[in-house]
Design an enzyme around this catalytic site. Structure first.
Site, PDB file in Angstrom:
ATOM      1  N   THR A 110       0.902  -1.224   0.050  1.00 44.92           N
ATOM      2  CA  THR A 110      -0.087   0.140   0.111  1.00 44.92           C
ATOM      3  C   THR A 110       0.805   1.287   0.016  1.00 44.92           C
ATOM      4  OG1 THR A 110      -1.737  -1.096   1.267  1.00 44.92           O
ATOM      5  CG2 THR A 110      -1.881   1.251   1.375  1.00 44.92           C
ATOM      6  N   ARG A 144     -11.897  -9.678  -2.870  1.00 39.33           N
ATOM      7  CA  ARG A 144     -11.714  -9.130  -1.479  1.00 39.33           C
ATOM      8  C   ARG A 144     -11.420  -7.670  -1.596  1.00 39.33           C
ATOM      9  NH1 ARG A 144      -7.311  -6.068   1.479  1.00 39.33           N
ATOM     10  NH2 ARG A 144      -7.437  -6.297   3.422  1.00 39.33           N
ATOM     11  N   ILE A 145     -11.961  -6.594  -0.595  1.00 41.46           N
ATOM     12  CA  ILE A 145     -12.018  -5.184  -0.837  1.00 41.46           C
ATOM     13  C   ILE A 145     -11.377  -5.090   0.650  1.00 41.46           C
ATOM     14  CG2 ILE A 145     -12.982  -3.085  -0.841  1.00 41.46           C
ATOM     15  CD1 ILE A 145     -14.796  -4.106  -2.980  1.00 41.46           C
ATOM     16  N   ASP A 159      -9.042  -1.652   2.981  1.00 40.55           N
ATOM     17  CA  ASP A 159      -9.556  -0.257   3.506  1.00 40.55           C
ATOM     18  C   ASP A 159      -8.982   0.791   2.615  1.00 40.55           C
ATOM     19  OD1 ASP A 159      -6.587  -1.418   4.449  1.00 40.55           O
ATOM     20  OD2 ASP A 159      -6.454   1.073   4.547  1.00 40.55           O
ATOM     21  N   THR A 187      -2.376   2.595   6.337  1.00 38.87           N
ATOM     22  CA  THR A 187      -1.853   1.182   5.767  1.00 38.87           C
ATOM     23  C   THR A 187      -1.673   0.085   6.721  1.00 38.87           C
ATOM     24  OG1 THR A 187       0.251   0.121   4.659  1.00 38.87           O
ATOM     25  CG2 THR A 187       0.586   2.334   6.146  1.00 38.87           C
ATOM     26  N   GLY A 188      -1.843  -1.176   6.156  1.00 38.33           N
ATOM     27  CA  GLY A 188      -1.751  -2.107   7.468  1.00 38.33           C
ATOM     28  C   GLY A 188      -2.783  -3.239   7.128  1.00 38.33           C
ATOM     29  N   GLU A 189      -3.402  -3.887   8.174  1.00 42.48           N
ATOM     30  CA  GLU A 189      -4.266  -4.656   8.241  1.00 42.48           C
ATOM     31  C   GLU A 189      -5.857  -3.999   7.737  1.00 42.48           C
ATOM     32  OE1 GLU A 189      -2.412  -7.486  11.862  1.00 42.48           O
ATOM     33  OE2 GLU A 189      -4.498  -6.870  12.068  1.00 42.48           O
ATOM     34  N   GLY A 190      -6.098  -4.232   6.741  1.00 37.04           N
ATOM     35  CA  GLY A 190      -7.459  -3.532   6.012  1.00 37.04           C
ATOM     36  C   GLY A 190      -8.496  -3.928   7.223  1.00 37.04           C
TER      37      GLY A 190
END
Lengths: 131, 207
Positions: free
Chosen positions: A1, A29-30, A32, A51-54
């Site tokens: 990201t 899959r969508i 964040d 950014t990171g774990e959506g």
């Protein structure tokens, strides 16, 4: 990201985020990044890119929360960033960058490192990865 | 007249053992993209244009997980997504499920400026891209050998990795490797509990 948050000399802000998502993700899959208020947000006060774990960022509406803390609780930019990273992610791992309409930059993350760079008109410039 | 400022990121969750030359490579890309934004701001460019311009540059470089160099789906394909938001009037545009658009952030900008909607996804977004004449390219352009290798690793570990730079960690005491970015199928009492990002999938139930 990848992401960018900007304020120009007119005091207008903008944010943008772009990603390929998760490695080995299910098709369809969508995350964040495209969700306004979760991975990206901008208003007259600030602009934010996450950014990171959506899934954790979506549940926390992370980007909008930075703006809401400034708008409703009068927190400063870095204060708002620190609060959402420390208090809103539950066990999730994420990072974010942000600018304010006053020309400030801020970032926060609870992951192992975050690729980031910042610059302000008064000459400050930083490119970093670790704490 | 206020003061301008810009900040960028290339993703959170970095392999703590990332080789120094890779770290320097990443920093060089960040510095180059930052400079592009700084010179645009110095010449009076609007924040929205600068945000789009800089993210386009980051998408084009394969070193970060976006555009070229995107993470791969379980099918080995690329499905990209992006969004952009203008603080002035809180206008926004977003796209998901792109597989041929070279710069997703610019399509998100066009959704904001040229469509009646704020979010287009998958085939609708691809159709809109063609109607707007944005640059499209074969899906293979976005796939790098490194990511093909990372996908293989992820499949072997039966994991979905939130940041594929962090290798699967064997010794659990090094939490950053164990937690950051890997989902492992745990079997507890012979029942498999699927995890995402090192946490029970149940906490993502709403998701």
């Amino acid at each position: 990201t990848v992401g960018c948050a900007v304020v120009d000399t007119e005091g207008n802000t903008a944010a943008a985020t772009s990603t390929g998502g998760l490695m080995n993700k299910m098709s369809g899959r969508i995350g964040d990044s495209p969700l306004i208020g979760a991975g990206t947000y901008a208003c007259n006060l600030c602009a934010v890119s996450c950014t990171g774990e959506g899934e954790a960022i979506i549940r926390a509406t992370l980007a909008r929360d930075v703006a809401a803390l400034m708008e409703y609780k009068g927190l400063g930019l870095q204060e708002a960033v620190d609060y959402v990273i420390n208090e809103r992610l539950d066990e999730g791992k994420a990072g974010l960058i942000a600018v304010s309409n006053a020309g400030e930059v801020a970032y926060g993350f609870n992951t192992v490192g975050m690729f980031r760079g910042s610059a302000t008109q008064n000459g400050f410039m930083e490119v970093a990865i670790w704490e | 007249m206020g003061a301008w400022a810009i900040t960028i990121h290339g993703g959170a969750g970095v392999d703590p053992n990332l080789p120094m030359e890779r770290q320097e490579q990443a920093k060089a890309v960040l510095a180059r993209c930052l400079e592009i934004g700084i010179s645009a701001l110095r010449s009076g460019a609007a924040a929205l244009d600068v945000a789009e311009m800089v993210v386009r540059e980051l998408e084009t470089d394969p070193i970060f997980n976006s555009g070229r160099g995107s993470a791969l789906t379980a099918l080995g394909t690329v499905e990209m997504e992006a969004s952009i938001m203008d603080g002035r009037g809180r206008r926004c545009g977003a796209v998901s499920g792109l597989s041929t658009v070279k710069n997703p952030v610019s399509l998100a900008r066009l959704v904001m400026d040229k469509s009646p909607h704020s979010y287009l996804a998958f085939s609708g977004a691809e159709d809109f891209a063609r109607s707007q004449g944005v640059e499209t390219i074969d899906n293979s352009y976005f796939i790098t050998d490194e990511n093909v290798g990372m996908l293989k690793l992820a499949k072997e570990a039966n994991s979905i990795m939130f940041d594929y730079r962090v290798p699967i960690d064997n010794n659990t005491n090094n939490t950053c490797g164990a937690i950051a970015g890997s989902i492992v199928n745990n079997t507890i009492d012979n029942t498999t509990t699927i995890q995402m990002n090192g946490l029970p999938i149940s906490i993502y139930a709403p998701e």
